[in-house]
Motif scaffolding. Structure first.
Motif, short mmCIF file in Angstrom:
data_model
loop_
_atom_site.label_atom_id
_atom_site.label_comp_id
_atom_site.label_asym_id
_atom_site.label_seq_id
_atom_site.Cartn_x
_atom_site.Cartn_y
_atom_site.Cartn_z
N CYS A 56 -1.77 -1.49 -4.28
CA CYS A 56 -2.45 -0.36 -4.92
C CYS A 56 -3.23 0.51 -3.93
O CYS A 56 -3.54 1.65 -4.22
CB CYS A 56 -3.41 -0.86 -5.99
SG CYS A 56 -2.57 -1.48 -7.47
N ARG A 57 -3.56 -0.03 -2.79
CA ARG A 57 -4.36 0.71 -1.81
C ARG A 57 -3.59 1.92 -1.31
O ARG A 57 -2.37 1.88 -1.15
CB ARG A 57 -4.71 -0.21 -0.64
CG ARG A 57 -5.91 0.26 0.13
CD ARG A 57 -6.47 -0.82 1.02
NE ARG A 57 -7.13 -1.83 0.19
CZ ARG A 57 -6.89 -3.13 0.30
NH1 ARG A 57 -6.03 -3.58 1.18
NH2 ARG A 57 -7.52 -3.97 -0.47
N VAL A 58 -4.29 3.01 -1.05
CA VAL A 58 -3.67 4.27 -0.61
C VAL A 58 -4.11 4.57 0.82
O VAL A 58 -5.27 4.46 1.17
CB VAL A 58 -4.09 5.43 -1.53
CG1 VAL A 58 -3.62 6.76 -0.98
CG2 VAL A 58 -3.55 5.21 -2.93
N ILE A 59 -3.14 4.98 1.65
CA ILE A 59 -3.42 5.41 3.01
C ILE A 59 -2.80 6.78 3.20
O ILE A 59 -1.63 7.00 2.86
CB ILE A 59 -2.82 4.42 4.04
CG1 ILE A 59 -3.54 3.08 3.94
CG2 ILE A 59 -2.92 4.98 5.45
CD1 ILE A 59 -3.01 2.03 4.89
N VAL A 60 -3.59 7.71 3.74
CA VAL A 60 -3.10 9.05 4.05
C VAL A 60 -3.01 9.15 5.57
O VAL A 60 -4.00 8.96 6.27
CB VAL A 60 -4.04 10.14 3.49
CG1 VAL A 60 -3.54 11.53 3.89
CG2 VAL A 60 -4.15 10.03 1.99
N THR A 61 -1.81 9.44 6.08
CA THR A 61 -1.58 9.55 7.52
C THR A 61 -1.22 10.99 7.85
O THR A 61 -0.33 11.57 7.24
CB THR A 61 -0.43 8.61 7.95
OG1 THR A 61 -0.76 7.29 7.57
CG2 THR A 61 -0.21 8.67 9.44
N MET A 85 0.83 -1.17 0.00
CA MET A 85 0.00 0.00 0.00
C MET A 85 0.87 1.23 0.00
O MET A 85 1.93 1.27 0.62
CB MET A 85 -0.95 -0.04 1.18
CG MET A 85 -0.31 0.16 2.53
SD MET A 85 -1.44 -0.12 3.88
CE MET A 85 -1.40 -1.88 3.98
N THR A 86 0.43 2.23 -0.72
CA THR A 86 1.16 3.48 -0.78
C THR A 86 0.70 4.35 0.39
O THR A 86 -0.49 4.52 0.61
CB THR A 86 0.89 4.20 -2.11
OG1 THR A 86 1.32 3.35 -3.18
CG2 THR A 86 1.65 5.51 -2.20
#
Length: 88
Positions: free
Chosen positions: A69-74, A1-2
């Motif tokens: 491919c999944r995106v996580i914004v922290t 995951m990005t």
């Protein structure tokens, strides 16, 4: 995951139109990107006699995307600046 790492800065004020303080300016700064790598579940797309393999993030909703491919914004930090004067 990005993974996208961001800093959030909010300017908060109080005005006669709202009862309490509220943000009116929010800025996000991108600090770091950790790439997830190549797609692990490419999707075959057909159009007429043509076929192509595309990464799943271009075709599938987020819950059906592969881990790469999944995106996580922290949000690394959230800073609030409160304006003390009342806007009129």
């Amino acid at each position: 995951m990005t993974i996208y790492l961001v800093d959030v800065e909010q300017v908060i004020h109080t005005c006669p139109a709202h009862e309490g303080p509220h943000p009116y300016d929010t800025r996000r700064t991108l600090v770091d990107v950790i790439p997830g790598g190549p797609c692990r579940a490419p999707v075959t797309v057909r159009c007429g006699g043509q076929t192509a393999l595309i990464p799943c993030h271009r075709h599938e909703p987020a819950k059906r995307q592969c881990g790469a491919c999944r995106v996580i914004v922290t949000e690394r930090t959230i800073t609030n600046h409160h304006l003390t004067e009342v806007a009129g």
